[in-house]
Design an enzyme around this catalytic site. Sequence first.
Site, mmCIF file in Angstrom:
data_model
loop_
_atom_site.group_PDB
_atom_site.id
_atom_site.type_symbol
_atom_site.label_atom_id
_atom_site.label_comp_id
_atom_site.label_asym_id
_atom_site.label_seq_id
_atom_site.Cartn_x
_atom_site.Cartn_y
_atom_site.Cartn_z
ATOM 1 N N GLN A 1 4.505 5.645 -2.410
ATOM 2 C CA GLN A 1 3.320 6.355 -2.913
ATOM 3 C C GLN A 1 3.099 7.666 -2.170
ATOM 4 O O GLN A 1 2.720 8.670 -2.768
ATOM 5 C CB GLN A 1 2.072 5.479 -2.772
ATOM 6 C CG GLN A 1 1.986 4.361 -3.788
ATOM 7 C CD GLN A 1 1.869 4.866 -5.219
ATOM 8 O OE1 GLN A 1 1.129 5.803 -5.522
ATOM 9 N NE2 GLN A 1 2.612 4.244 -6.115
ATOM 10 N N ARG B 1 4.496 8.837 11.919
ATOM 11 C CA ARG B 1 4.913 8.513 13.282
ATOM 12 C C ARG B 1 6.023 9.480 13.685
ATOM 13 O O ARG B 1 6.994 9.638 12.952
ATOM 14 C CB ARG B 1 5.461 7.089 13.369
ATOM 15 C CG ARG B 1 4.422 6.005 13.198
ATOM 16 C CD ARG B 1 5.090 4.683 12.990
ATOM 17 N NE ARG B 1 5.893 4.706 11.757
ATOM 18 C CZ ARG B 1 6.662 3.719 11.331
ATOM 19 N NH1 ARG B 1 6.761 2.615 12.048
ATOM 20 N NH2 ARG B 1 7.337 3.817 10.217
ATOM 21 N N VAL C 1 0.295 -2.973 7.629
ATOM 22 C CA VAL C 1 0.204 -2.181 8.870
ATOM 23 C C VAL C 1 -1.045 -1.297 8.886
ATOM 24 O O VAL C 1 -1.408 -0.751 9.921
ATOM 25 C CB VAL C 1 1.482 -1.337 9.141
ATOM 26 C CG1 VAL C 1 2.726 -2.177 9.039
ATOM 27 C CG2 VAL C 1 1.586 -0.150 8.215
ATOM 28 N N HIS D 1 -4.645 0.758 -3.057
ATOM 29 C CA HIS D 1 -4.755 -0.674 -3.348
ATOM 30 C C HIS D 1 -5.944 -1.177 -2.530
ATOM 31 O O HIS D 1 -6.144 -0.734 -1.399
ATOM 32 C CB HIS D 1 -3.451 -1.374 -2.927
ATOM 33 C CG HIS D 1 -3.420 -2.867 -3.172
ATOM 34 N ND1 HIS D 1 -4.097 -3.479 -4.200
ATOM 35 C CD2 HIS D 1 -2.779 -3.846 -2.507
ATOM 36 C CE1 HIS D 1 -3.866 -4.787 -4.152
ATOM 37 N NE2 HIS D 1 -3.072 -5.034 -3.133
HETATM 38 P P1 NAD Z 1 5.834 2.107 1.679
HETATM 39 O O1 NAD Z 1 6.322 0.812 2.176
HETATM 40 O O2 NAD Z 1 6.705 2.858 0.744
HETATM 41 O O3 NAD Z 1 5.427 3.049 2.899
HETATM 42 C C1 NAD Z 1 6.327 3.316 3.842
HETATM 43 C C2 NAD Z 1 5.823 4.487 4.681
HETATM 44 O O4 NAD Z 1 4.757 4.068 5.529
HETATM 45 C C3 NAD Z 1 6.925 4.972 5.571
HETATM 46 O O5 NAD Z 1 7.634 5.987 4.900
HETATM 47 C C4 NAD Z 1 6.174 5.462 6.751
HETATM 48 O O6 NAD Z 1 5.807 6.792 6.482
HETATM 49 C C5 NAD Z 1 4.904 4.634 6.807
HETATM 50 N N1 NAD Z 1 4.912 3.504 7.772
HETATM 51 C C6 NAD Z 1 5.596 2.341 7.684
HETATM 52 N N2 NAD Z 1 5.334 1.533 8.722
HETATM 53 C C7 NAD Z 1 4.451 2.201 9.485
HETATM 54 C C8 NAD Z 1 3.783 1.905 10.717
HETATM 55 N N3 NAD Z 1 3.993 0.746 11.364
HETATM 56 N N4 NAD Z 1 2.945 2.820 11.220
HETATM 57 C C9 NAD Z 1 2.735 3.996 10.578
HETATM 58 N N5 NAD Z 1 3.329 4.337 9.423
HETATM 59 C C10 NAD Z 1 4.164 3.457 8.885
HETATM 60 O O7 NAD Z 1 4.376 1.902 1.079
HETATM 61 P P2 NAD Z 1 3.931 2.002 -0.431
HETATM 62 O O8 NAD Z 1 4.662 0.973 -1.237
HETATM 63 O O9 NAD Z 1 3.948 3.427 -0.863
HETATM 64 O O10 NAD Z 1 2.426 1.493 -0.293
HETATM 65 C C11 NAD Z 1 1.387 2.316 0.180
HETATM 66 C C12 NAD Z 1 0.099 1.866 -0.489
HETATM 67 O O11 NAD Z 1 0.211 2.103 -1.886
HETATM 68 C C13 NAD Z 1 -0.201 0.382 -0.332
HETATM 69 O O12 NAD Z 1 -1.589 0.223 -0.214
HETATM 70 C C14 NAD Z 1 0.300 -0.208 -1.641
HETATM 71 O O13 NAD Z 1 -0.344 -1.413 -1.990
HETATM 72 C C15 NAD Z 1 -0.077 0.902 -2.586
HETATM 73 N N6 NAD Z 1 0.649 0.943 -3.855
HETATM 74 C C16 NAD Z 1 2.004 0.898 -3.868
HETATM 75 C C17 NAD Z 1 2.693 0.999 -5.064
HETATM 76 C C18 NAD Z 1 4.199 1.001 -5.103
HETATM 77 O O14 NAD Z 1 4.750 0.983 -6.196
HETATM 78 N N7 NAD Z 1 4.931 1.009 -4.001
HETATM 79 C C19 NAD Z 1 1.978 1.132 -6.280
HETATM 80 C C20 NAD Z 1 0.593 1.210 -6.236
HETATM 81 C C21 NAD Z 1 -0.056 1.118 -5.016
#
Ligand code: NAD
Length: 329
Positions: free
Chosen positions: A28, A48, A85, A108
């Site tokens: 996202q 980070r 996290v 979310h």
């Molecule tokens: P993701 O797993 O893709 O995010 C990873 C990113 O988070 C990494 O690139 C890094 O920048 C950061 N990260 C990871 N671990 C970390 C830590 N320990 N400390 C600091 N930064 C850290 O996440 P996502 O799937 O994009 O989800 C983000 C939000 O969006 C969530 O709330 C999820 O529910 C929501 N969401 C996701 C989707 C989807 O399709 N992936 C769809 C709708 C909503």
Amino acid sequence: MVKVYFDKDASLDPLRGKTMAVIGYGSQGHAQAQNMRDSGLDVILGLRPEGRSWSRAERDGFEVYPIPEAAERGDVIFMLIPDMVQPEVYRKSIEPHLWEGKVLDFAHGFNIHFKQIIPPKDVDVVMVAPKSPGLRLRETYLNGFGVPALMAVYQDHSGRAKETALAISKALGCTRAGVLETTFTDETESDLIGEQTVLVGGLIELIKKGFEVLVESGYPLELAYFEACNEAKLIMDLIYERGFLGMLRAVSDTAKYGGLTVGPKVIDERVKENMRRVVRRVQSGEFAREWIEEHKTGEKRLKALMEEIAGHEIEKVGRFIRRTSGLEK
Ligand code: NAD
Ligand code: MG
């Protein structure tokens, strides 16, 4: 009926002259940051310093800061790191930099709804949850359209939280496709119920069990894979584009008759009863407690389950077929 907002209902004005601080550059984060920048907003990233996303974000032309500094500079703070996290990162790096007038945005509702993050009273708390993975959010934006999203306000200190959420939705391109107004509770619960019963849980088990029964009955693995998995996508594409009726009109009369008479015997009332149990576990918070505990204790069960899937025959034959048909390298 829920209220749906489109481009004409939203203005970017509430975000002009403000700094969007996007925390996280994953699925996202990268899509939301890039869409908002292309919509003309000021976007910085909070990551980070030792993480892999840092150099990627810099290569993509963003100003990148450690998370506390981005939170300090940001007027609107986007929590786009994994849900499990978020609470710790929030407590350590974001909460100290929240003060009156700032906006905290989620994709979310999990951590707000289940009280893992409790923001101060003098900030706005909103959600814009695109109903697609980040890649698709970015792709449709670049094609001049968008994906639908859910929007909600949890806390409205400024009196303008809804306008802000609409502005975010517009900057993401989501108002082009329609933004549905909801609540953190409804978004969180329906999202968990949907992914467990239908999307992730339901689909995997349906395909896996369908495949297993074909193989147990003596049909070749490759045939079973095509029948139970590969063709599922083609049918789903038809449903996605044309609805049940459109899909039924596109398959043979034999498939229509067999499907409509036998389907309810396979996915029967017992399955629906199981689904109702899922609803009760999500609503009571039992699932959330279990998952938070699993995360805190090292996600051992999740890792074991992933290994079990990796070892399943459908994965082996699937990889072979996807490679020979050029889908997978
Ligand atoms: P993701 O797993 O893709 O995010 C990873 C990113 O988070 C990494 O690139 C890094 O920048 C950061 N990260 C990871 N671990 C970390 C830590 N320990 N400390 C600091 N930064 C850290 O996440 P996502 O799937 O994009 O989800 C983000 C939000 O969006 C969530 O709330 C999820 O529910 C929501 N969401 C996701 C989707 C989807 O399709 N992936 C769809 C709708 C909503
Ligand atoms: Mg989900």
